[in-house]
Design an enzyme around this catalytic site. Structure first.
Site, short mmCIF file in Angstrom:
data_model
loop_
_atom_site.label_atom_id
_atom_site.label_comp_id
_atom_site.label_asym_id
_atom_site.label_seq_id
_atom_site.Cartn_x
_atom_site.Cartn_y
_atom_site.Cartn_z
N SER A 174 -68.95 56.20 -27.45
CA SER A 174 -69.03 56.10 -26.00
C SER A 174 -68.22 57.22 -25.36
O SER A 174 -67.90 58.22 -26.02
CB SER A 174 -68.52 54.72 -25.54
OG SER A 174 -68.81 54.50 -24.17
N ASN A 175 -67.90 57.09 -24.08
CA ASN A 175 -67.09 58.08 -23.38
C ASN A 175 -66.20 57.40 -22.37
O ASN A 175 -66.24 56.17 -22.22
CB ASN A 175 -67.99 59.14 -22.73
CG ASN A 175 -68.96 58.53 -21.74
OD1 ASN A 175 -68.57 57.99 -20.71
ND2 ASN A 175 -70.25 58.61 -22.06
N ALA A 176 -65.42 58.18 -21.64
CA ALA A 176 -64.37 57.61 -20.78
C ALA A 176 -64.83 57.37 -19.34
O ALA A 176 -63.99 57.14 -18.46
CB ALA A 176 -63.16 58.54 -20.77
N ALA B 36 -72.80 58.58 -17.19
CA ALA B 36 -72.48 59.51 -18.28
C ALA B 36 -73.20 59.01 -19.53
O ALA B 36 -72.65 58.25 -20.33
CB ALA B 36 -70.98 59.58 -18.50
#
Length: 204
Positions: free
Chosen positions: A21-23, A88
């Protein structure tokens, strides 16, 4: 108008408990959805996994993976006037997720990744006359060059370019909004609710 907004990250499973995943916090997309609803527009928010309540008067569709977000966007896009793609979305996913939890093993471990569908690019191909498409470009370097390339390549009407240091996961943001005809507007630094207001003023 009917406005479709995406927000937050996606999660690409490695096994039943692990994921890539991402932030992204989803705060920018949620601020846009909330602001649009407050102005009386019909708003659909397609959200990845975030710790945010649904804005008032907004229909939220929860998704997990990039594939799920693609399916949701593809279903809603023909019905909307504007798509604002603030999510995102992962560019890669695990080619073959493991059905059971992986156990710790000695030595290195290699994951094989494959590309996900580029949602923004696909919607750019399907855009009908009168529809407007807005993308985001979060970059760590060469911000304007990459944003302008993305704007042209994906058939966008606007792109919101922001440096990763300016707004990823925070309550404020600073963006450069670039239109198809090359006009640029610097927005912020300001709270994301104010950035959303200024973006909608320009887009609408």
């Amino acid at each position: 108008m009917k406005i479709l907004v995406t927000a937050g990250p996606t999660r690409e499973k490695i096994d039943p408990v692990r994921f890539l995943s991402n932030a992204s916090s989803g705060k920018m997309g949620y601020a846009i959805a909330s602001c649009a609803a407050q102005r009386g527009h019909e708003v659909v928010l397609i959200s990845g996994p975030v710790a945010l309540p649904a804005p008032e008067k907004v229909r939220r569709i929860d998704v997990g993976s990039a594939a799920e977000m693609y399916d949701a966007v593809a279903a809603e896009f023909p019905l909307c006037d504007i798509l604002i793609m603030a999510a995102a979305v992962a560019d890669y996913r695990v080619a073959e997720p493991f059905p059971e939890k992986l156990k710790k093993m000695p030595g290195e471990f290699v994951l094989t990744l494959e590309r996900t569908t580029d949602i923004l690019s696909e919607m750019g191909k399907r855009k009908r006359p009168g529809q407007r498409l807005v993308g985001f470009a979060a970059e760590s370097c060469d911000l304007l060059r990459y944003a302008q390339e993305k704007l042209a390549k994906k058939n966008l009407d606007w792109i919101a370019a922001n440096c990763l240091a300016d707004g990823f996961g925070t309550d404020s943001n600073r963006i450069i909004l670039i239109s198809r005809d090359g006009k640029k507007a610097e927005l912020g630094p300001a709270p994301k609710a104010e950035i959303a207001r200024q973006m909608l003023d320009a887009i609408l």
